[in-house]
Design a protein around this motif. Structure first.
Motif, PDB file in Angstrom:
ATOM      1  N   SER A 178      -1.426   1.409   0.204  1.00 36.90           N
ATOM      2  CA  SER A 178      -1.197   0.363   1.220  1.00 36.90           C
ATOM      3  C   SER A 178      -0.838  -0.988   0.624  1.00 36.90           C
ATOM      4  O   SER A 178      -0.758  -1.980   1.348  1.00 36.90           O
ATOM      5  N   LYS A 179      -0.589  -1.032  -0.681  1.00 34.13           N
ATOM      6  CA  LYS A 179      -0.251  -2.312  -1.319  1.00 34.13           C
ATOM      7  C   LYS A 179       0.930  -2.967  -0.621  1.00 34.13           C
ATOM      8  O   LYS A 179       1.862  -2.262  -0.207  1.00 34.13           O
ATOM      9  N   THR A 180       0.858  -4.248  -0.471  1.00 36.72           N
ATOM     10  CA  THR A 180       1.836  -5.122   0.215  1.00 36.72           C
ATOM     11  C   THR A 180       1.792  -4.989   1.744  1.00 36.72           C
ATOM     12  O   THR A 180       2.424  -5.769   2.438  1.00 36.72           O
TER      13      THR A 180
ATOM     14  N   MET B  51       4.413  10.423  -6.475  1.00 38.21           N
ATOM     15  CA  MET B  51       4.590   9.296  -5.568  1.00 38.21           C
ATOM     16  C   MET B  51       5.612   9.730  -4.510  1.00 38.21           C
ATOM     17  O   MET B  51       5.983  10.890  -4.454  1.00 38.21           O
ATOM     18  N   SER B  52       6.052   8.796  -3.668  1.00 32.22           N
ATOM     19  CA  SER B  52       6.899   9.211  -2.537  1.00 32.22           C
ATOM     20  C   SER B  52       8.132  10.006  -2.963  1.00 32.22           C
ATOM     21  O   SER B  52       8.533  10.940  -2.277  1.00 32.22           O
ATOM     22  N   ASP B  53       8.722   9.633  -4.107  1.00 31.46           N
ATOM     23  CA  ASP B  53       9.965  10.285  -4.525  1.00 31.46           C
ATOM     24  C   ASP B  53       9.755  11.611  -5.249  1.00 31.46           C
ATOM     25  O   ASP B  53      10.717  12.345  -5.452  1.00 31.46           O
TER      26      ASP B  53
ATOM     27  N   LEU C 282       0.944   8.066  -2.231  1.00 30.31           N
ATOM     28  CA  LEU C 282       2.188   7.811  -1.497  1.00 30.31           C
ATOM     29  C   LEU C 282       2.134   6.496  -0.737  1.00 30.31           C
ATOM     30  O   LEU C 282       1.246   6.279   0.084  1.00 30.31           O
ATOM     31  N   GLY C 283       3.118   5.646  -1.031  1.00 31.66           N
ATOM     32  CA  GLY C 283       3.235   4.375  -0.334  1.00 31.66           C
ATOM     33  C   GLY C 283       4.349   4.410   0.686  1.00 31.66           C
ATOM     34  O   GLY C 283       4.114   4.540   1.899  1.00 31.66           O
ATOM     35  N   SER C 284       5.590   4.334   0.213  1.00 32.26           N
ATOM     36  CA  SER C 284       6.710   4.190   1.142  1.00 32.26           C
ATOM     37  C   SER C 284       6.863   5.386   2.081  1.00 32.26           C
ATOM     38  O   SER C 284       7.329   5.220   3.209  1.00 32.26           O
ATOM     39  N   ALA C 285       6.474   6.581   1.653  1.00 30.66           N
ATOM     40  CA  ALA C 285       6.584   7.741   2.550  1.00 30.66           C
ATOM     41  C   ALA C 285       5.693   7.579   3.782  1.00 30.66           C
ATOM     42  O   ALA C 285       5.959   8.176   4.827  1.00 30.66           O
TER      43      ALA C 285
ATOM     44  N   ALA D 205       9.274   0.836   3.584  1.00 26.82           N
ATOM     45  CA  ALA D 205       9.575   0.006   2.419  1.00 26.82           C
ATOM     46  C   ALA D 205       8.481  -1.043   2.224  1.00 26.82           C
ATOM     47  O   ALA D 205       7.873  -1.501   3.186  1.00 26.82           O
ATOM     48  N   ARG D 206       8.235  -1.377   0.971  1.00 28.50           N
ATOM     49  CA  ARG D 206       7.193  -2.360   0.668  1.00 28.50           C
ATOM     50  C   ARG D 206       7.580  -3.744   1.145  1.00 28.50           C
ATOM     51  O   ARG D 206       8.739  -4.133   1.084  1.00 28.50           O
ATOM     52  N   GLU D 207       6.578  -4.488   1.601  1.00 28.07           N
ATOM     53  CA  GLU D 207       6.784  -5.873   1.977  1.00 28.07           C
ATOM     54  C   GLU D 207       6.795  -6.719   0.698  1.00 28.07           C
ATOM     55  O   GLU D 207       6.245  -6.341  -0.307  1.00 28.07           O
TER      56      GLU D 207
HETATM   57  C1  PLP Z   1       3.055   1.716  -5.599  1.00 28.35           C
HETATM   58  C2  PLP Z   1       2.438   2.843  -6.306  1.00 28.35           C
HETATM   59  C3  PLP Z   1       2.492   4.141  -5.767  1.00 28.35           C
HETATM   60  C4  PLP Z   1       3.216   4.488  -4.466  1.00 28.35           C
HETATM   61  O1  PLP Z   1       4.595   4.348  -4.648  1.00 28.35           O
HETATM   62  P1  PLP Z   1       5.643   4.885  -3.531  1.00 28.35           P
HETATM   63  O2  PLP Z   1       6.876   5.123  -4.307  1.00 28.35           O
HETATM   64  O3  PLP Z   1       5.773   3.796  -2.531  1.00 28.35           O
HETATM   65  O4  PLP Z   1       5.081   6.113  -2.972  1.00 28.35           O
HETATM   66  C5  PLP Z   1       1.846   5.154  -6.454  1.00 28.35           C
HETATM   67  N1  PLP Z   1       1.195   4.915  -7.606  1.00 28.35           N
HETATM   68  C6  PLP Z   1       1.126   3.692  -8.157  1.00 28.35           C
HETATM   69  C7  PLP Z   1       0.393   3.508  -9.436  1.00 28.35           C
HETATM   70  C8  PLP Z   1       1.745   2.621  -7.530  1.00 28.35           C
HETATM   71  O5  PLP Z   1       1.687   1.395  -8.082  1.00 28.35           O
END
Ligand code: PLP
Length: 239
Positions: free
Chosen positions: A41-43, A211-213, A228-231, A235-237
């Motif tokens: 959930s960063k950003t 991660m998402s990709d 997973l962030g962006s998935a 997109a990150r803020e």
């Molecule tokens: C930001 C981050 C993620 C998530 O990245 P996405 O590409 O948005 O899924 C996973 N692991 C670490 C260590 C990150 O900093």
């Protein structure tokens, strides 16, 4: 915090991604519940975390202490499990226990001792993963693979009871191709198996990778925690 038009895509994304993780796990011959989703959930603000929570997501990842410390208290007492996934500056070590249940980025004995001391003082313990720089990129944190066994040995000697050693974490190389990423994940799994054989550590069986990709490849190679962030959140803020 109500779920509205701006956050309902997050609810859908959580359901879709969880379904996909289960499918990928089965395809790899694994039980679906052996792969856990950490929603990064960063950003993203608390209202977006609340949307994911409404979809049943309880594990969340943050990579800076400063941002995490504004967000985590908002959800106190609601059963969230926070994962620290970024590089930990030693002057922030004291905030880790108390805010986070999991630490994915142990990469030095000095930092481990520092965190363990604060955890002990706070009467808590941390589920801890050792970050490995599998692609040996200078820009990345993590212990170099040849130094991994030495680090584990030092950790065992130091007997840091407030740190529960649970496995390894890695970030795949920045590459457009799947090949190098998949190999990096396979390599991390081999290193985990190496540690298991060599040290016989109980409960040292987690692989935080994907991660998402690239989480599809990571699950194929045995990931137990995908970050997973962006998935999930889009997109990150900008920070
Ligand atoms: C930001 C981050 C993620 C998530 O990245 P996405 O590409 O948005 O899924 C996973 N692991 C670490 C260590 C990150 O900093």
């Amino acid at each position: 915090m109500p779920i509205d038009e701006s956050t309902s895509p997050i609810v859908e994304a959580v359901h879709r991604v969880r379904g996909e993780i289960a499918t990928l796990a089965r395809r790899a011959g694994r039980a679906p519940d052996t792969v856990r989703l950490v929603a990064v959930s960063k950003t993203h603000g608390a209202e977006r975390v609340a949307a994911a929570l409404a979809a049943g997501q309880t594990a969340f990842g943050e990579n800076t202490m400063q941002e995490a410390m504004t967000k985590i208290p908002v959800f106190a007492g609601r059963g969230l499990e926070w994962h620290f996934i970024g590089h930990l500056q030693s002057n922030k070590a004291k905030f880790l226990p108390g805010h986070f249940a999991w630490w994915h980025s142990l990469d030095s004995i000095a930092l481990a001792q520092r965190v363990a001391r604060y955890a002990r003082a706070a009467g808590t313990s941390l589920q801890t993963l050792i970050e490995v720089n599998v692609s040996a990129e200078p820009s990345k944190h993590g212990v170099a693979p040849p130094s991994l066994y030495g680090l584990v040995e030092s950790l065992l000697q130091a007997n840091l009871t407030a740190l529960s050693l649970r496995g390894l974490m890695a970030i795949a190389p920045n590459s457009a191709d799947e090949g190098p990423r998949q190999r990096a994940f396979a390599y991390l799994r081999e290193l985990l198996e190496g540690c298991q054989t060599r040290f016989g550590l109980h409960g040292f069986n987690e692989l935080s990778m994907g991660m998402s990709d690239d989480y599809r490849a990571a699950i194929q190679e045995g990931a137990t925690l995908v970050r997973l962030g962006s998935a999930i959140f889009g997109a990150r803020e900008k920070r």
